[in-house]
Structures are given as C-alpha cells and as structure tokens.
Design a protein around this motif. Sequence first.
Motif, PDB file in Angstrom:
ATOM      1  N   UNK A  33       7.388 -11.848  -0.768  1.00 16.06           N
ATOM      2  CA  UNK A  33       5.883 -11.421  -1.798  1.00 16.06           C
ATOM      3  C   UNK A  33       5.175 -10.583  -2.213  1.00 16.06           C
ATOM      4  N   UNK A  34       3.851 -10.294  -2.056  1.00 15.77           N
ATOM      5  CA  UNK A  34       3.294  -8.716  -1.982  1.00 15.77           C
ATOM      6  C   UNK A  34       2.994  -8.032  -0.478  1.00 15.77           C
ATOM      7  N   UNK A  35       4.641  -8.671  -0.622  1.00 12.54           N
ATOM      8  CA  UNK A  35       4.934  -7.423   1.542  1.00 12.54           C
ATOM      9  C   UNK A  35       5.301  -6.279   1.776  1.00 12.54           C
ATOM     10  N   UNK A  36       5.246  -5.141   1.493  1.00 11.60           N
ATOM     11  CA  UNK A  36       6.272  -4.121   2.070  1.00 11.60           C
ATOM     12  C   UNK A  36       6.199  -3.498   3.198  1.00 11.60           C
ATOM     13  N   UNK A  37       7.207  -2.517   3.419  1.00 12.69           N
ATOM     14  CA  UNK A  37       7.224  -2.195   5.239  1.00 12.69           C
ATOM     15  C   UNK A  37       8.428  -1.075   4.549  1.00 12.69           C
ATOM     16  N   UNK A  38       7.241   0.234   5.099  1.00 11.55           N
ATOM     17  CA  UNK A  38       8.462   1.752   5.668  1.00 11.55           C
ATOM     18  C   UNK A  38       8.500   2.332   6.581  1.00 11.55           C
ATOM     19  N   UNK A  39       9.504   2.296   6.461  1.00  7.58           N
ATOM     20  CA  UNK A  39       9.911   3.452   8.072  1.00  7.58           C
ATOM     21  C   UNK A  39       9.695   4.720   8.054  1.00  7.58           C
ATOM     22  N   UNK A  40       8.890   5.457   8.768  1.00  6.51           N
ATOM     23  CA  UNK A  40       8.550   6.611   8.211  1.00  6.51           C
ATOM     24  C   UNK A  40       9.395   7.621  10.044  1.00  6.51           C
ATOM     25  N   UNK A  41      10.411   8.456   9.997  1.00  5.30           N
ATOM     26  CA  UNK A  41      11.120   9.735  10.527  1.00  5.30           C
ATOM     27  C   UNK A  41      10.998  10.744  11.109  1.00  5.30           C
ATOM     28  N   UNK A  42      10.843  10.973  12.221  1.00  2.70           N
ATOM     29  CA  UNK A  42      10.746  12.305  12.156  1.00  2.70           C
ATOM     30  C   UNK A  42       8.974  12.664  12.081  1.00  2.70           C
ATOM     31  N   UNK A  43       8.119  11.583  12.327  1.00  3.61           N
ATOM     32  CA  UNK A  43       6.478  11.880  12.013  1.00  3.61           C
ATOM     33  C   UNK A  43       5.865  12.237  12.921  1.00  3.61           C
ATOM     34  N   UNK A  44       5.522  13.468  12.896  1.00  2.34           N
ATOM     35  CA  UNK A  44       5.657  14.022  14.630  1.00  2.34           C
ATOM     36  C   UNK A  44       4.055  13.050  14.981  1.00  2.34           C
ATOM     37  N   UNK A  45       2.606  13.626  14.126  1.00  2.00           N
ATOM     38  CA  UNK A  45       1.424  12.825  14.875  1.00  2.00           C
ATOM     39  C   UNK A  45       1.052  12.000  13.665  1.00  2.00           C
ATOM     40  N   UNK A  46      -0.275  11.447  14.859  1.00  2.00           N
ATOM     41  CA  UNK A  46      -0.758  10.300  14.263  1.00  2.00           C
ATOM     42  C   UNK A  46      -1.469  10.692  12.682  1.00  2.00           C
ATOM     43  N   UNK A  47      -1.485  12.228  13.069  1.00  2.00           N
ATOM     44  CA  UNK A  47      -2.768  12.698  11.531  1.00  2.00           C
ATOM     45  C   UNK A  47      -1.293  13.102  10.218  1.00  2.00           C
ATOM     46  N   UNK A  48      -0.074  12.801  10.836  1.00  2.00           N
ATOM     47  CA  UNK A  48       0.928  13.887   9.905  1.00  2.00           C
ATOM     48  C   UNK A  48       0.914  12.533   9.302  1.00  2.00           C
ATOM     49  N   UNK A  49       0.887  10.796   9.958  1.00  2.00           N
ATOM     50  CA  UNK A  49       1.342   9.655   9.840  1.00  2.00           C
ATOM     51  C   UNK A  49      -0.417   8.468   8.403  1.00  2.00           C
ATOM     52  N   UNK A  50      -1.355   9.351   9.534  1.00  2.94           N
ATOM     53  CA  UNK A  50      -2.605   8.704   8.748  1.00  2.94           C
ATOM     54  C   UNK A  50      -2.332   9.301   7.290  1.00  2.94           C
ATOM     55  N   UNK A  51      -2.034  10.777   7.248  1.00  4.26           N
ATOM     56  CA  UNK A  51      -2.148  11.256   5.079  1.00  4.26           C
ATOM     57  C   UNK A  51      -1.279  10.958   4.624  1.00  4.26           C
ATOM     58  N   UNK A  52      -0.480  10.397   5.286  1.00  5.70           N
ATOM     59  CA  UNK A  52       0.791   9.293   4.451  1.00  5.70           C
ATOM     60  C   UNK A  52      -0.055   8.349   3.941  1.00  5.70           C
ATOM     61  N   UNK A  53      -0.230   7.406   4.949  1.00  6.10           N
ATOM     62  CA  UNK A  53      -1.095   6.167   4.770  1.00  6.10           C
ATOM     63  C   UNK A  53      -2.586   6.138   3.289  1.00  6.10           C
ATOM     64  N   UNK A  54      -2.816   7.131   3.769  1.00  6.99           N
ATOM     65  CA  UNK A  54      -4.269   8.274   2.951  1.00  6.99           C
ATOM     66  C   UNK A  54      -3.560   7.757   1.485  1.00  6.99           C
ATOM     67  N   UNK A  55      -2.794   8.534   1.191  1.00 13.76           N
ATOM     68  CA  UNK A  55      -1.938   8.797  -0.206  1.00 13.76           C
ATOM     69  C   UNK A  55      -1.679   7.594  -0.452  1.00 13.76           C
ATOM     70  N   UNK A  56      -0.935   6.623  -0.186  1.00 15.43           N
ATOM     71  CA  UNK A  56      -0.988   5.546  -0.468  1.00 15.43           C
ATOM     72  C   UNK A  56      -2.105   4.364  -0.685  1.00 15.43           C
TER      73      UNK A  56
END
Length: 735
Positions: free
Chosen positions: A360-383
């Motif tokens: 359907x409209x569900x996606x999932x992402x695996x993020x490897x070796x992203x050290x901190x929450x801040x980095x992941x948050x940046x990716x999420x914000x970009x999305x």
Amino acid sequence: MENLRKSNVLIVDDVASQRNILQHILSPLDITIIQAFSGKNALDKVLNHEFAVILMDIEMPGMKGYEVVNLIHSNQRFKHIPIIMVTSNHNNSEALNKSYEAGAVDFVTKPVNKTILTNKVAQFIAMEEHRRIAEDSTARLNILLNTVSEGILGIDLDGKITFANPKALELLGIDSENFSNKIQDFLELHNQNPTGSLDYRDYNRELIDLLSSNFYNATRIGKTSLKGSGNWQSMTGNTFHADYSFDATRQLNGEIDGAVLTFKDTTQEKETEAKLLHLANFDYLTNISNRAYFYDTLKKSIIRVKRSNTTLAVMCLDIDHFKFINDQYGHDIGDLLLQNISQKLTGILRENDLISRMGGDEFAIILQDIPTKINVAKVAQKILNSVSEPLELNSIKIEVSTSIGIAFYYPDSMNMHDLLKAADTALYEAKSEGRNNFQFFAKQMQDKAEKIQRVQMLLSKAILNNELTVLYQPKISLSQEKMVGCEALIRWFPEEGNQISPDVFIPIAEQNGQIIELGDWVLNKVCQQISYWQTLPYFKGMVTALNVSVRQLGTSEFRVKLVKAINTYGIKPEYVEIEVTETATFDDQNVFISELEKIHALGVKISIDDFGTGHSSLDYLRKMPVDIIKIDSSFIKDIGKDEQDEEIIRTILAISKTMSIQVIAEGVETVEQLIFLEKNQVDNIQGYYFSKPIQAQAISDALNSNKNHYKEQFDCFEKRKAIDVKPLPYCVVVK
Ligand code: C2E
Ligand code: MG
Ligand code: MG
C-alpha cells in the motif's frame, strides 16, 4: 546397434568348389559370407560392402591375388581390411611375398585346415570389431565436441592450447586456422594491455589466470580441478558471462599431462536469474525493494550490529490520507504518487541504507551506522520536507505529507519483531500527533499502544455484552430558564475493570472504524428515547443532540440509517440534532459537506461541537449548514482568567449573531461564567452548573412535571448578579 551387425567375409576364388569349401568351413561362425569369382569381381564387392576379412586366392586367371590386394590397400578407405591369402603352392614364395608387400596379413594353404582357418578368421573379425567400435566412439566423441554448447580447450603442460572445439572458437571469436597461437596472442594481449574502452584484464582475468599460472599453482598444491564463473570478452569484443570448469588430464600411468577447460556462455541464464531475483525482491510498481527483501536485510543488519557494535535504526512511514488521494484522483495518480515518493526517498538516503515498500502506502527504511538521534532526525526532517513539496502528477496539483515512526535497535532488549513494532508504534504516535511529523519510539508509547489494543479488544464485545449506556446532559435556555434540549453522551462500563471515558475510547474507535458500530447503536438508542419523550406532557419540542463522528459522515450510510431510525421510531427530524466536531482530519470534505446538507434538508439540526478549537472554524460556518455553535469548554474555563479567551468568545458570538446561528456554551461550571455569557447574549448553557449528564429516566421525570428544576441555580445566579461580588462557594452548584 551398428556394432552388433554380422561381419562380412569375402571369399575370392576363381573355382566355385574352392569357394564353397571355404564357405562351408566358415559356416559355424556368425558371419555373412560373400563370394567373388575374380579379382575384378572382388573389387566390385569391396566397393559395395564393408568387409571384416577377405580370403584371397593367390592364383587366379587374369588379375592375380596379390594384384587385387595391392589395389584394395592402395585405397585409404580399405587399407584396414585384413586380407588372408589362400595358396595351393608352398613354394610360390614370390607370389606370397608380393602379397605381403601389398598388405596381406596372413595366409593359409590348400587343402585348408578347418581349425586354422576358422581361428584366424575369427580373430581377424574380433580385431575388426574392436577397430569399428573404436572408430565409432571417436566419431561420436567428435560429433559431441563439435556440437556441444560448451567451449572446450585442451592445454598441455607448457601452457600451449592443443585443442579447441568449434564452440570454444565461436565464444572466443577466433577462427579455426592456427587457433592455438591466436588464442595465446589474444590472452597475451589482454594480459599486457589493460587499456582501451573496457578493462580487458578485468574481463578475462579468470581465463588468463586459468591458462597461465593458476592451473599450475593449483596442481602444485594437489588441486587438479577448478570451477568458477566470471565475465569474459571475446576477441571481437563480445562480452559474456562464463561458467567454467578446469580439470587436469592424466596419462595412463596417472601423470598429469595437461588440462581441459570447459566453459559455457551463461549470460542469458544469469540475466534470467537476476530477473527472477529482482521479481522476488523488488516491488513492481516503485522498483524499490519489497517486504521480503526488507526482512531479509534487516535480519542480516541485526546480526551485523550484534557482532560489530554499530548502530541500526528503522523508520516506518506512510503517506497521510493516501486513501483519499486514491479515491479522489483515481489509482493511476495514486500509483504515480507512490513512484514519486519512492524516488524522493531513494534520493535522500545513502547507498547502504535500504528503502522498501511494505505494501500500500507503507514504506520502511533501514538506516545503518547513523550514530545519534540528531542525525536520524535530520534524515526524517529531510523526508518530511521533500514529501510535502507540491507535486504535479498528470497535470493534477497534489500536496501530501507523511508521518514517520523511528526506532533504534538495542541488541540486549529487542529482537527484529520488537524493533519493527517499536517503529510502528512511533508511527502511530506521529499520526495521532496530527501527521506530517516524526516520532522516536519511547517506552510510554508502547504502554499506550498496549492500552489501545486492550481497549479495542474489549470494545469489540461491549455492545453484545450490554456494557454501553447513554446519559443525557440538559441544555438550558437562559431566556426561558428551562431545559430546551439535551446531549446524548455514551457511557461504557466494561464487564472487567472500571468505567472507560469516551474521551479515551471514542478516538480509538474513530481510528479503527469501530465508531460506525457504536454510532449506529447510539443513533437507535437515542431515537427510541425521543419516541418515548415526545409522548410526555412537557416535551414541548425538546431537541436531543447526538455526537456524530466525522468518520461516520464519509459516506451516505449514516444518513440512510438516520432516516430509517426517524421513520422506525416515528419521530420528527426537528427533535434530532447532530453535533459534529470541527476537525482538520477528514479525508473528503466534499462528501462530508454534502452529507451534512442532505441531513439538514431532512429537518435535522446541525451544531458544531467544540467550536474554536479546530483549524477552520470560520471556514466551516461559510461552507456548512450550521444551526448551532457550541463554544468549547476550554474558552469557558478561562472566563475571568484570560482576557484573550473572553475576547474570542465575544467574537464568536458577534459572528454567529450576524449569521443567525444559535450559540450554546458548554462546560459552564460557575455562576461567574454564567454572568459573562448572559451579558454577551449566549442563548443556551450546558454544563455542571446546571446539571451533569443524567439518566434518561431523570429527563423523563422532568418532562412529566411542570416544576422548575433549575430554580436553585437561577436564584443563585440572580443573587450573584445583584450583589456583583466574586462568586461564593455556595453558588457553585453541582448536581
Ligand atoms: P463533547 O461532545 O464535547 O461532550 C461534552 C463533554 O463534556 C462530555 O464529556 C460531558 O460530560 C463533559 N461536560 C459537560 N459539562 C461539563 C462541565 O461543566 N465540566 C466538565 N469538566 N465537563 C463537562 P464526555 O461525556 O466524557 O464525552 C467526551 C467526548 O466524547 C464528547 O465531547 C464527545 O466528543 C465524545 N462522545 C461522547 N459520546 C459520544 C457518542 O455517542 N458518539 C461520539 N461520536 N462521540 C461521543
Ligand atoms: Mg458534543
Ligand atoms: Mg464539546
């Protein structure tokens, strides 16, 4: 089989009786005997038959026996036929010598000894049979070598190519003339000259290695067989994928004397294999990986994290209100949108991250070796930013957003299932936080999710188990100082556990669709109640309101049921009011508005609940058929405390007066609030000041008597107005 056919033996003699004697002697052998009466006749027979042995009389008139032998053996085709000379004269050694010189292999003398002749002929026949078998298998081998789909190269211990079958030459793009040197030159060239548009060295590395040092290195350590595959390139520049095997060949004494390289063009097989692999692992619509591949990769990532102490995070996301887009613009646009978002996501993520469409409209992402929450948050914000950029699909302008749930993997406390559940729980949280945002998983979300699940489970049995009831909260007219309506409010007392507030279970039921069933139940209950109340003496057109969820108004279903209930219970539509909460989260505003219009046209009243808390209050008033506004209790609560809220109330009242919309204040608890509301000309009041929600029977009692039920409250109100002092505790009347 060819080998099992009878051997032919030719008897050549000018004397018929002699021929017959010989034939008689040989008759015990399983052979076919053919006779020739002269040298010339013998040549004729040889040309037309295959002979295993020839018995040749030396002395014949005309062409002598040895002359016939000479002629037969001078032809390459017949050179192999053993010829036994038959002579009657021991002393004619010259003729015998001439026969041997011509190629005869043996002789017998007349009178012929039966045993000697049959033995000799039998032996020659056996030899001939062996020869034929050998010839057959060589022929078959040649056919095989010439027709097999594998290329075959023979190589000696000096590394020289000794043999190449046609397929090998074809695959390597080499003609058969002087192929050995050509192959060697070809390999040599690639070995030394790794330049040009393609890296030849890279392409033909295995081939070069196999035909040079590798094989020898392998045989030196006792390995005499190699198997592998790689990309090869022919002399004409044709590239292909080759599967090969390389095996040492040995002499009879076991010593290695070279090797055979067998190779096959498996380009097509590889491509088919790759296609199948792609089909199994990739989503046909978006061309990104699918659920199966995602699980597979996540499993591997988890193993890696456990081993190497790196980090791993999973994001679950889906497109907000995707169903609406599909319904509104059609599936083609829905598909284009999914493709567009897949591309955007792929563009944002790094190469070693994985993005999959889970369905359907569900996606999932695996993020490897992203050290901190801040980095992941940046990716999420970009999305979030990227997805919410306006789009044009098939000339249709579309704006969408996405919600994202994120979870980090903690090897000590989770397995793969927990990780995915955590990301999913965080997604649910992001959705209930108003969408277009991302949330990291937190433990309390898990508790909340579990609680929600429990409520859902219990709620599914609530109606059947008779756990639901409806209370009614009176609505009081300030000018008439009496009850003019009431609001039906659902109550749930589960069999197990304590009462659960509608503030808890209604939003859950709205999310999962259970609200439809609940709403139907309330509708029937309320209409049935009105049908009784309208028979009571002081009913006087009292209006009963029921809360209707936006979710119930997404189709015509509710309206149809409402009409049915009104008819079934024989009530007037004017006695019914529906309260709809203003919200920004409905999928199809057009259907919603048109449904309200149709319901309004029936004569049913429409009020906007919790007015002022939503995003588009004024918009609502312009677009929808509204009879009543219910000022939300949060503004009422702040009367006397927050001037801004008081100002909002005044504004709402001013607007509604110009639009001839009635106003009711909900959540009125104090006389002070009441004074403010009366001063600003609010029509009706609902709240604990006058009454909490009460049983239907209490309303029935009120409709049965002329008594002023709210005298105490109004007295207090008048007193308070007269003395104009701060409210006294005894004036807060809570029934
Ligand atoms: P609502 O429609 O805004 O209903 C008013 C809520 O305020 C009710 O809470 C009522 O008991 C409460 N209330 C009324 N006067 C006062 C007051 O003076 N002080 C305080 N503190 N509260 C007051 P309740 O019954 O818990 O319902 C909560 C919400 O659940 C309702 O808000 C409504 O949105 C929803 N709900 C209740 N019954 C139904 C139903 O049958 N269907 C649907 N779809 N929603 C319902
Ligand atoms: Mg309400
Ligand atoms: Mg309300």
